[in-house]
Design a protein around this motif. Structure first.
Motif, mmCIF file in Angstrom:
data_model
loop_
_atom_site.group_PDB
_atom_site.id
_atom_site.type_symbol
_atom_site.label_atom_id
_atom_site.label_comp_id
_atom_site.label_asym_id
_atom_site.label_seq_id
_atom_site.Cartn_x
_atom_site.Cartn_y
_atom_site.Cartn_z
ATOM 1 N N UNK A 142 -1.667 16.876 -0.528
ATOM 2 C CA UNK A 142 -1.491 15.118 0.020
ATOM 3 C C UNK A 142 -0.099 14.491 -1.044
ATOM 4 N N UNK A 143 0.630 14.345 -1.308
ATOM 5 C CA UNK A 143 2.172 13.899 -1.635
ATOM 6 C C UNK A 143 1.561 13.465 -3.089
ATOM 7 N N UNK A 144 2.149 14.247 -4.184
ATOM 8 C CA UNK A 144 1.735 13.753 -5.547
ATOM 9 C C UNK A 144 3.459 13.107 -6.579
ATOM 10 N N UNK A 145 2.980 12.199 -6.780
ATOM 11 C CA UNK A 145 3.901 11.494 -7.970
ATOM 12 C C UNK A 145 3.444 11.458 -9.549
ATOM 13 N N UNK A 146 4.522 11.211 -9.762
ATOM 14 C CA UNK A 146 4.030 10.330 -11.137
ATOM 15 C C UNK A 146 4.290 8.754 -11.536
ATOM 16 N N UNK A 147 3.769 7.539 -12.382
ATOM 17 C CA UNK A 147 3.764 6.814 -12.270
ATOM 18 C C UNK A 147 5.342 6.072 -12.680
ATOM 19 N N UNK A 148 5.463 7.096 -13.933
ATOM 20 C CA UNK A 148 7.557 7.525 -14.402
ATOM 21 C C UNK A 148 8.338 7.283 -13.127
ATOM 22 N N UNK A 171 0.975 -1.129 -0.089
ATOM 23 C CA UNK A 171 0.123 -0.062 0.248
ATOM 24 C C UNK A 171 0.956 1.156 0.499
ATOM 25 N N UNK A 172 0.912 1.924 -1.394
ATOM 26 C CA UNK A 172 1.393 3.239 -1.197
ATOM 27 C C UNK A 172 0.468 4.600 -1.329
ATOM 28 N N UNK A 173 1.172 5.351 0.148
ATOM 29 C CA UNK A 173 0.104 6.220 0.100
ATOM 30 C C UNK A 173 0.346 7.865 -0.617
ATOM 31 N N UNK A 174 -0.629 7.816 -1.516
ATOM 32 C CA UNK A 174 0.210 9.511 -2.143
ATOM 33 C C UNK A 174 -0.998 9.122 -3.706
#
Length: 254
Positions: free
Chosen positions: A130-136, A88-91
């Protein structure tokens, strides 16, 4: 992303790649979990034990409910799978170039309708950065030298699926089958139309899956009988030999 993965209990090797146990033969991603991760739970219940799942969910109330099984969903993830077959990755995920803190709308009554976009129809309980990233960013840590491609990605991001897919453009060719939700009417500023989704997948040589299109079975192979989805689904034509040789179970509902 490295620090987030470690915080999520995911072990990395000396080169920064995720350590994948030797028993893992297949990997799926579940993006947008709601409060019980019912889709992942169903996969874990019905599929062979060689499956590993990475789940992404930015709503802290939902991630807490997943860990405690405090959910109204009839199927929830058994605690024995947390940190073993399910990470589980919370982002949040979007098409960002670097980590950002993004406003996220927690919806009342149904937390599964929470979104990076402001809802038109659902009451908002609170707005949380919230912490936001990309799938890249995530896939730069994924050991494709060990697991050559991702079997299946399911997104249910409440009007923001298109941004998630755009944020995967460097690695979309490493995904065999992708199911997403087309919804551009219930959230402000959503561009998540079926036409936009078809356009981005077509540009990466994906074919839209339709159960009645028999020619797809000729192109991809007989393993397509293991696909059962309700939302728009796209198949990577560049991986058709791998799909034909490997029994990929692309199952999604709700």
């Amino acid at each position: 992303m490295r620090e987030l993965l470690i915080k999520s209990g995911i072990e990395l090797d000396e080169n920064g790649f995720i350590r994948i146990p030797s028993w893992v033969k297949r990997v799926k991603l579940d993006i947008g979990l709601s409060d019980g991760a019912p889709q992942s739970a169903r996969w874990l219940e019905t599929e062979p034990d060689d499956l590993l799942i990475f789940g992404f969910e930015p709503n802290h109330n939902n991630t807490k409910a997943i860990r405690t099984r405090d959910s109204s969903w009839p199927v929830t993830i058994h605690p024995k799978h947390l940190g073993t077959r399910f990470h589980l990755i919370e982002c949040a995920l979007s098409d960002v170039a670097e980590k950002t803190m993004t406003p996220f709308y927690y919806t009342a009554n149904d937390s599964g309708c929470s979104s990076l976009l402001q809802p038109k129809e659902f009451p908002v309980a609170e707005v949380v950065n919230v912490e936001t990233w990309s799938l890249n960013h995530f896939f730069r840590h994924f050991p494709f030298h060990q697991i050559p491609y991702i079997d299946f990605i399911k997104t249910d991001c409440q009007g923001a699926d298109l941004q998630v897919i755009k944020g995967c453009d460097h690695f979309l060719n490493k995904v065999a089958i992708f199911t997403c939700e087309a919804d551009d009417t219930r959230y402000l500023e959503s561009l998540n139309t079926i036409e936009a989704l078809k356009g981005i997948f077509s540009a990466h040589d994906f074919i839209e899956y339709k159960p009645y299109m028999k020619n797809l079975s000729k192109l991809i192979g007989p393993r397509l009988k293991y696909i059962h989805t309700e939302d728009p689904t796209f198949i990577n034509s560049k991986l058709r030999k791998e799909i034909a040789a490997h029994k990929i179970r692309a199952y999604q509902e709700g």
